[in-house]
Design a protein around this motif. Structure first.
Motif, PDB file in Angstrom:
ATOM      1  N   LEU A   1       0.814  -1.212   0.000  1.00 60.89           N
ATOM      2  CA  LEU A   1       0.000   0.000   0.000  1.00 60.89           C
ATOM      3  C   LEU A   1       0.849   1.264   0.000  1.00 60.89           C
ATOM      4  O   LEU A   1       0.323   2.371   0.059  1.00 60.89           O
ATOM      5  CB  LEU A   1      -0.923  -0.005   1.219  1.00 60.89           C
ATOM      6  CG  LEU A   1      -2.029  -1.071   1.212  1.00 60.89           C
ATOM      7  CD1 LEU A   1      -2.747  -1.102   2.553  1.00 60.89           C
ATOM      8  CD2 LEU A   1      -3.016  -0.814   0.076  1.00 60.89           C
ATOM      9  N   GLY A   2       2.161   1.094  -0.048  1.00 65.74           N
ATOM     10  CA  GLY A   2       3.050   2.245  -0.195  1.00 65.74           C
ATOM     11  C   GLY A   2       3.663   2.755   1.087  1.00 65.74           C
ATOM     12  O   GLY A   2       4.358   3.775   1.067  1.00 65.74           O
ATOM     13  N   VAL A   3       3.443   2.053   2.212  1.00 69.11           N
ATOM     14  CA  VAL A   3       4.061   2.467   3.463  1.00 69.11           C
ATOM     15  C   VAL A   3       5.463   1.851   3.518  1.00 69.11           C
ATOM     16  O   VAL A   3       5.609   0.631   3.401  1.00 69.11           O
ATOM     17  CB  VAL A   3       3.227   2.020   4.682  1.00 69.11           C
ATOM     18  CG1 VAL A   3       3.885   2.476   5.975  1.00 69.11           C
ATOM     19  CG2 VAL A   3       1.814   2.568   4.585  1.00 69.11           C
ATOM     20  N   PRO A   4       6.508   2.653   3.703  1.00 72.83           N
ATOM     21  CA  PRO A   4       7.873   2.113   3.719  1.00 72.83           C
ATOM     22  C   PRO A   4       8.160   1.407   5.048  1.00 72.83           C
ATOM     23  O   PRO A   4       8.601   2.016   6.017  1.00 72.83           O
ATOM     24  CB  PRO A   4       8.743   3.361   3.542  1.00 72.83           C
ATOM     25  CG  PRO A   4       7.919   4.465   4.135  1.00 72.83           C
ATOM     26  CD  PRO A   4       6.484   4.125   3.861  1.00 72.83           C
ATOM     27  N   VAL A   5       7.909   0.103   5.087  1.00 74.20           N
ATOM     28  CA  VAL A   5       7.999  -0.674   6.323  1.00 74.20           C
ATOM     29  C   VAL A   5       9.232  -1.564   6.309  1.00 74.20           C
ATOM     30  O   VAL A   5       9.496  -2.277   5.331  1.00 74.20           O
ATOM     31  CB  VAL A   5       6.740  -1.549   6.522  1.00 74.20           C
ATOM     32  CG1 VAL A   5       6.926  -2.494   7.707  1.00 74.20           C
ATOM     33  CG2 VAL A   5       5.520  -0.674   6.736  1.00 74.20           C
ATOM     34  N   GLU A   6       9.973  -1.526   7.406  1.00 77.73           N
ATOM     35  CA  GLU A   6      11.045  -2.483   7.682  1.00 77.73           C
ATOM     36  C   GLU A   6      10.599  -3.268   8.910  1.00 77.73           C
ATOM     37  O   GLU A   6      10.179  -2.672   9.904  1.00 77.73           O
ATOM     38  CB  GLU A   6      12.332  -1.726   7.975  1.00 77.73           C
ATOM     39  CG  GLU A   6      13.488  -2.590   8.464  1.00 77.73           C
ATOM     40  CD  GLU A   6      14.658  -1.725   8.897  1.00 77.73           C
ATOM     41  OE1 GLU A   6      15.549  -1.507   8.061  1.00 77.73           O
ATOM     42  OE2 GLU A   6      14.665  -1.263  10.049  1.00 77.73           O
ATOM     43  N   PHE A   7      10.638  -4.615   8.852  1.00 79.34           N
ATOM     44  CA  PHE A   7      10.126  -5.363   9.996  1.00 79.34           C
ATOM     45  C   PHE A   7      11.018  -6.536  10.370  1.00 79.34           C
ATOM     46  O   PHE A   7      11.781  -7.046   9.553  1.00 79.34           O
ATOM     47  CB  PHE A   7       8.693  -5.852   9.737  1.00 79.34           C
ATOM     48  CG  PHE A   7       8.549  -6.961   8.735  1.00 79.34           C
ATOM     49  CD1 PHE A   7       8.520  -8.293   9.140  1.00 79.34           C
ATOM     50  CD2 PHE A   7       8.399  -6.678   7.382  1.00 79.34           C
ATOM     51  CE1 PHE A   7       8.360  -9.317   8.225  1.00 79.34           C
ATOM     52  CE2 PHE A   7       8.235  -7.701   6.449  1.00 79.34           C
ATOM     53  CZ  PHE A   7       8.220  -9.027   6.879  1.00 79.34           C
ATOM     54  N   ASP A   8      10.927  -6.915  11.641  1.00 77.51           N
ATOM     55  CA  ASP A   8      11.567  -8.138  12.100  1.00 77.51           C
ATOM     56  C   ASP A   8      10.544  -8.953  12.878  1.00 77.51           C
ATOM     57  O   ASP A   8       9.451  -8.480  13.222  1.00 77.51           O
ATOM     58  CB  ASP A   8      12.830  -7.860  12.918  1.00 77.51           C
ATOM     59  CG  ASP A   8      12.548  -7.138  14.227  1.00 77.51           C
ATOM     60  OD1 ASP A   8      11.460  -6.562  14.386  1.00 77.51           O
ATOM     61  OD2 ASP A   8      13.427  -7.148  15.117  1.00 77.51           O
ATOM     62  N   VAL A   9      10.889 -10.210  13.144  1.00 78.73           N
ATOM     63  CA  VAL A   9       9.979 -11.160  13.775  1.00 78.73           C
ATOM     64  C   VAL A   9      10.718 -11.882  14.891  1.00 78.73           C
ATOM     65  O   VAL A   9      11.838 -12.360  14.681  1.00 78.73           O
ATOM     66  CB  VAL A   9       9.455 -12.202  12.755  1.00 78.73           C
ATOM     67  CG1 VAL A   9       8.469 -13.156  13.412  1.00 78.73           C
ATOM     68  CG2 VAL A   9       8.822 -11.518  11.549  1.00 78.73           C
ATOM     69  N   LEU A  10      10.093 -11.966  16.060  1.00 77.97           N
ATOM     70  CA  LEU A  10      10.657 -12.738  17.162  1.00 77.97           C
ATOM     71  C   LEU A  10       9.656 -13.821  17.566  1.00 77.97           C
ATOM     72  O   LEU A  10       8.457 -13.569  17.646  1.00 77.97           O
ATOM     73  CB  LEU A  10      10.970 -11.833  18.354  1.00 77.97           C
ATOM     74  CG  LEU A  10      12.073 -10.794  18.143  1.00 77.97           C
ATOM     75  CD1 LEU A  10      12.305  -9.992  19.419  1.00 77.97           C
ATOM     76  CD2 LEU A  10      13.370 -11.452  17.697  1.00 77.97           C
ATOM     77  N   PRO A  11      10.153 -15.029  17.841  1.00 73.19           N
ATOM     78  CA  PRO A  11       9.246 -16.145  18.099  1.00 73.19           C
ATOM     79  C   PRO A  11       8.612 -16.103  19.481  1.00 73.19           C
ATOM     80  O   PRO A  11       9.120 -15.468  20.415  1.00 73.19           O
ATOM     81  CB  PRO A  11      10.163 -17.370  17.964  1.00 73.19           C
ATOM     82  CG  PRO A  11      11.510 -16.856  18.358  1.00 73.19           C
ATOM     83  CD  PRO A  11      11.568 -15.446  17.849  1.00 73.19           C
ATOM     84  N   GLY A  12       7.490 -16.800  19.593  1.00 69.92           N
ATOM     85  CA  GLY A  12       6.807 -16.956  20.872  1.00 69.92           C
ATOM     86  C   GLY A  12       6.494 -18.412  21.139  1.00 69.92           C
ATOM     87  O   GLY A  12       6.751 -19.288  20.300  1.00 69.92           O
ATOM     88  N   ILE A  13       5.927 -18.696  22.282  1.00 68.56           N
ATOM     89  CA  ILE A  13       5.526 -20.060  22.641  1.00 68.56           C
ATOM     90  C   ILE A  13       4.226 -20.387  21.914  1.00 68.56           C
ATOM     91  O   ILE A  13       3.236 -19.673  22.044  1.00 68.56           O
ATOM     92  CB  ILE A  13       5.365 -20.185  24.162  1.00 68.56           C
ATOM     93  CG1 ILE A  13       6.713 -19.987  24.847  1.00 68.56           C
ATOM     94  CG2 ILE A  13       4.765 -21.533  24.541  1.00 68.56           C
ATOM     95  CD1 ILE A  13       6.636 -19.927  26.352  1.00 68.56           C
ATOM     96  N   SER A  14       4.230 -21.466  21.141  1.00 70.20           N
ATOM     97  CA  SER A  14       3.065 -21.807  20.333  1.00 70.20           C
ATOM     98  C   SER A  14       2.086 -22.697  21.099  1.00 70.20           C
ATOM     99  O   SER A  14       2.456 -23.390  22.058  1.00 70.20           O
ATOM    100  CB  SER A  14       3.504 -22.528  19.058  1.00 70.20           C
ATOM    101  OG  SER A  14       4.016 -23.810  19.382  1.00 70.20           O
ATOM    102  N   ALA A  15       0.836 -22.699  20.649  1.00 72.69           N
ATOM    103  CA  ALA A  15      -0.200 -23.507  21.291  1.00 72.69           C
ATOM    104  C   ALA A  15       0.133 -25.000  21.292  1.00 72.69           C
ATOM    105  O   ALA A  15      -0.076 -25.673  22.316  1.00 72.69           O
ATOM    106  CB  ALA A  15      -1.549 -23.245  20.625  1.00 72.69           C
ATOM    107  N   PRO A  16       0.634 -25.592  20.181  1.00 72.32           N
ATOM    108  CA  PRO A  16       0.990 -27.011  20.251  1.00 72.32           C
ATOM    109  C   PRO A  16       2.060 -27.321  21.295  1.00 72.32           C
ATOM    110  O   PRO A  16       2.022 -28.386  21.933  1.00 72.32           O
ATOM    111  CB  PRO A  16       1.480 -27.328  18.834  1.00 72.32           C
ATOM    112  CG  PRO A  16       0.755 -26.360  17.968  1.00 72.32           C
ATOM    113  CD  PRO A  16       0.697 -25.100  18.788  1.00 72.32           C
ATOM    114  N   GLN A  17       2.997 -26.398  21.503  1.00 74.66           N
ATOM    115  CA  GLN A  17       3.998 -26.609  22.552  1.00 74.66           C
ATOM    116  C   GLN A  17       3.340 -26.690  23.924  1.00 74.66           C
ATOM    117  O   GLN A  17       3.664 -27.570  24.734  1.00 74.66           O
ATOM    118  CB  GLN A  17       4.994 -25.448  22.556  1.00 74.66           C
ATOM    119  CG  GLN A  17       5.992 -25.418  21.431  1.00 74.66           C
ATOM    120  CD  GLN A  17       6.860 -24.187  21.538  1.00 74.66           C
ATOM    121  OE1 GLN A  17       6.462 -23.100  21.149  1.00 74.66           O
ATOM    122  NE2 GLN A  17       8.061 -24.346  22.062  1.00 74.66           N
TER     123      GLN A  17
END
Length: 249
Positions: free
Chosen positions: A127-143
């Motif tokens: 949509l034209g927004v100049p986004v830089e992103f990162d991702v950090l993991p979390g504890i998942s429901a199956p765990q």
């Protein structure tokens, strides 16, 4: 450039890792969907901020309506979700354009598993927004499910198949015999045909208000699952459930 941090938070403050907590404190604000009324999940996000980043404000964004018709085909469901994601991306893009800075999304469980925040952020870029992103993991429901039931999700040297309640029978027909089912509809809309003698390990609201657990032969314990799911929703005001089913050896 707008920075976005996509942070997995499990099911509440107790599941937030030190890495995620530190990242959260670098944010200028948290973006969160507001479903209106008494939104208990929005309140739970606020608890996470109080515990780990009290000075970071939350910006609640009206969550667009989604077609949740019970009769949707698989194609119809995928289309409804895509439309919903487009609408969400437009709402978030508007806020990010206005505020800039560093925004964080708090993702239930882990961002890699049945969550679309990464896809939505990529749509925001389109949509034209100049986004830089990162991702950090979390504890998942199956765990958490495996930990609560004190089990391993698979037999020795065997696979585990993860799917949705809508596609459970498709997985069984394809020969999968050890299946984690997530994003489940209410029990009356879940097709469990042919699974009465399978073992089920079920859980709802794991790690949060309303937590419930049931395990046993599916045909014998499913009425208890139905009751436990209703009790979890009554206690918490919402319910997220999942289960592992395994064919008898």
């Amino acid at each position: 450039m707008v920075r976005v941090r996509i942070l997995g938070v499990g099911m509440g403050p107790q599941h937030v890792t030190p890495e995620v907590a530190a990242a959260l404190r670098t944010a200028d604000y948290v973006l969160a969907a507001d479903k209106g009324g008494d939104d208990e999940l929005l309140a739970l996000r606020r608890e996470i901020l109080v515990r780990h980043a009290e000075s970071v404000p939350m910006v609640a964004v009206r969550d667009p309506a989604r077609d949740r018709s019970s009769g949707l085909s698989t194609v119809g469901y995928v289309g409804a979700v895509a439309d919903w994601h487009d609408a969400r991306a437009a709402e978030y893009a508007s806020v990010l354009r206005e505020r800039g800075g560093t925004a964080a999304f708090l993702v239930w469980g882990d961002p890699s598993l049945y969550d679309s925040t990464i896809r939505i952020v990529e749509k925001i870029r389109e949509l034209g927004v100049p986004v830089e992103f990162d991702v950090l993991p979390g504890i998942s429901a199956p765990q958490v499910l495996a930990a609560r039931h004190r089990i391993v999700l698979h037999e020795v040297g065997r696979p585990v198949h993860v799917t949705t309640g809508r596609r459970l029978q498709e997985a069984v027909a394809a020969g999968q015999d050890n299946v984690v089912s997530m994003l489940n509809p209410p029990p009356e809309r879940l097709d469990l045909t042919g699974l009465d003698d399978w073992t089920v390990w079920w859980g709802a609201n794991l790690g949060a208000a309303g937590e419930r657990l049931v395990a046993g032969t599916l045909g014998e314990v499913w009425p208890a699952v139905v009751e436990a799911r209703a009790a979890a929703k009554a206690e918490a005001g919402w319910v997220m459930d999942l289960f592992l089913v395994r064919r008898p050896s």
